[in-house]
Motif scaffolding. Structure first.
Motif, PDB file in Angstrom:
ATOM      1  N   ASN A 174       0.861  -1.183   0.000  1.00 36.02           N
ATOM      2  CA  ASN A 174       0.000   0.000   0.000  1.00 36.02           C
ATOM      3  C   ASN A 174       0.898   1.234   0.000  1.00 36.02           C
ATOM      4  N   ASP A 180      -5.163   9.071  -1.159  1.00 33.35           N
ATOM      5  CA  ASP A 180      -5.272   7.845  -1.948  1.00 33.35           C
ATOM      6  C   ASP A 180      -4.270   6.780  -1.513  1.00 33.35           C
ATOM      7  N   TYR A 182      -2.380   3.448  -3.273  1.00 28.20           N
ATOM      8  CA  TYR A 182      -2.109   2.691  -4.488  1.00 28.20           C
ATOM      9  C   TYR A 182      -1.673   1.273  -4.127  1.00 28.20           C
ATOM     10  N   GLN A 184      -0.521  -2.505  -6.349  1.00 31.55           N
ATOM     11  CA  GLN A 184      -0.300  -3.145  -7.647  1.00 31.55           C
ATOM     12  C   GLN A 184      -1.095  -4.443  -7.724  1.00 31.55           C
ATOM     13  N   ILE A 209      -6.539   2.731  -5.380  1.00 35.37           N
ATOM     14  CA  ILE A 209      -6.304   2.895  -6.814  1.00 35.37           C
ATOM     15  C   ILE A 209      -5.395   1.736  -7.216  1.00 35.37           C
ATOM     16  N   TYR A 210      -5.911   0.850  -8.036  1.00 35.22           N
ATOM     17  CA  TYR A 210      -5.122  -0.316  -8.450  1.00 35.22           C
ATOM     18  C   TYR A 210      -4.307   0.020  -9.696  1.00 35.22           C
ATOM     19  N   CYS A 211      -3.038  -0.301  -9.634  1.00 37.24           N
ATOM     20  CA  CYS A 211      -2.149  -0.027 -10.763  1.00 37.24           C
ATOM     21  C   CYS A 211      -1.538  -1.342 -11.251  1.00 37.24           C
ATOM     22  N   TYR A 215       3.982   1.310  -9.803  1.00 36.28           N
ATOM     23  CA  TYR A 215       3.570   2.453  -8.989  1.00 36.28           C
ATOM     24  C   TYR A 215       4.047   3.796  -9.565  1.00 36.28           C
ATOM     25  N   GLU A 217       2.540   6.196 -11.256  1.00 38.08           N
ATOM     26  CA  GLU A 217       1.669   7.343 -10.975  1.00 38.08           C
ATOM     27  C   GLU A 217       1.788   7.780  -9.523  1.00 38.08           C
ATOM     28  N   ALA A 218       1.858   6.803  -8.619  1.00 39.18           N
ATOM     29  CA  ALA A 218       2.000   7.129  -7.199  1.00 39.18           C
ATOM     30  C   ALA A 218       3.312   7.869  -6.936  1.00 39.18           C
TER      31      ALA A 218
END
Length: 357
Positions: A174, A180, A182, A184, A209-211, A215, A217-218
């Motif tokens: 996490n 938010d 994130y 994976q 938010i699932y990526c 990661y 974007e995070a």
């Protein structure tokens, strides 16, 4: 009976020490085993707030995951520093108000195990529509406003190291940034990874938010307030040991409770340091603060506060460093029963005027 091993609770002149602030852990402490706050706790804490005691929380949860508790407590703050509750139309006059103007600006919360300090204000001019807000968080839909007091995140370099380590351990991570989280999750990840994130959502009310990438974007959005490595409950001891060995000199590593995650924080972050920073913001000394907790992440707060209280249901190591231990568990309103005892003993700094909650 509640037990005490205690710091000195008496001033040199023989009078009893009085505490101006209480910092409450949530899960396992203020909240019951269903992670809910009781009506009795709401009523009594509102009453103490009205009479001048500073009510704060100190939790491992992210800010957004504290919203429901703050909503339920519904403490009122006014521009003059006075306080009231939604169940009373009586306004306290200045002589019976909170003496500290910073506290009057909103509910103080030490979150993310001390990485973030915030004050939360309820926007009462926004009409609540049950249908509109049924599935939204008040910190996201405008019903609550947040003032950020301090933030001590992990560096991006350390965050990337945590991500690599977690992947090597076969765990899911996490990544906390802003409101938010994130994680994976893709077609190749084990089913339990998704189950673990959903379990965390049930526990805290946070959403993910699932990526599918690493990661990116995070990491682009900023440094994480904290990171959690989610594991199988049977693997918690070995996972904690491996993470501690790999990161112990660079980060604060905490064995999670419930025992299916390991938490990674900035090495300077813990609840004790967070409560200390909050006290400074509110103009209160740490000696004037009572800290309640049950878990390993509460150790520093309990040790450093003027009075550290462990729950009856706390881990044995936490009990061993506490000044006092409650007679009742978190599911038996142990916090407010202990505060009631302190009130009867004259150990809380309260205004003399009593107002019904």
């Amino acid at each position: 009976m509640a037990t005490s091993k205690s710091k000195n609770n008496v001033y040199a002149n023989g009078t009893c020490k009085k505490y101006r602030m209480v910092a409450l852990d949530l899960d396992g402490t203020l909240l019951n085993n269903n992670h809910e706050i009781s009506e009795a706790s709401v009523s009594y804490l509102r009453n103490l707030h009205q009479r001048g005691l500073i009510i704060s929380i100190a939790t491992g949860r992210a800010p957004i995951a504290t919203a429901e508790v703050i909503r339920r407590l519904d403490l009122h703050f006014t521009d003059t520093g006075s306080a009231c509750t939604s169940n009373s139309s009586t306004q306290l006059s200045r002589e019976h108000s909170h003496s500290n103007s910073s506290y009057s600006e909103g509910f103080p919360a030490v979150t993310t195990n001390g990485a973030r300090g915030i004050q939360v204000s309820i926007n009462r001019d926004i009409t609540t529509n049950t249908n509109t807000h049924a599935n939204t968080n008040p910190m996201l839909d405008g019903r609550m406003s947040i003032t950020h007091l301090f933030h001590r995140p992990l560096s991006k370099d350390l965050a990337q190291k945590v991500l690599r380590l977690s992947k090597c351990l076969g765990c899911v991570t996490n990544y906390y940034v802003d409101h938010d989280i994130y994680a994976q999750i893709d077609d190749t990840t084990p089913d339990w990874h998704l189950i673990a994130t959903k379990k965390y959502t049930t526990l805290t009310g946070c959403h993910f938010i699932y990526c599918k990438d690493e990661y990116s974007e995070a990491l682009e959005r900023g440094e994480p307030a904290k990171m959690l490595i989610l594991c199988q409950p049977d693997d918690i001891d070995s996972t904690y040991q491996q993470v501690e060995e790999a990161l112990g000199n660079e980060a604060q590593v905490i064995r999670g409770s419930p025992p299916w995650f390991v938490e990674v924080l900035n090495i300077e972050v813990n609840k004790g340091a967070g409560v200390q920073l909050m006290c400074e913001k509110l103009g209160v000394s740490m000696e004037e603060c009572i800290a309640f907790g049950d878990g390993h992440n509460d150790l520093e707060a309990i040790q450093q506060a003027g009075l550290g209280v462990a729950m009856k249901n706390a881990h044995e190591h936490v009990k061993s460093v506490a000044d006092e231990i409650t007679e009742y568990t978190n599911s038996e309103d142990g916090v407010i029963r202990m505060l009631e005892k302190f009130e009867k003993e004259g150990r809380l700094h309260l205004n003399e005027t009593t107002i019904d909650a």
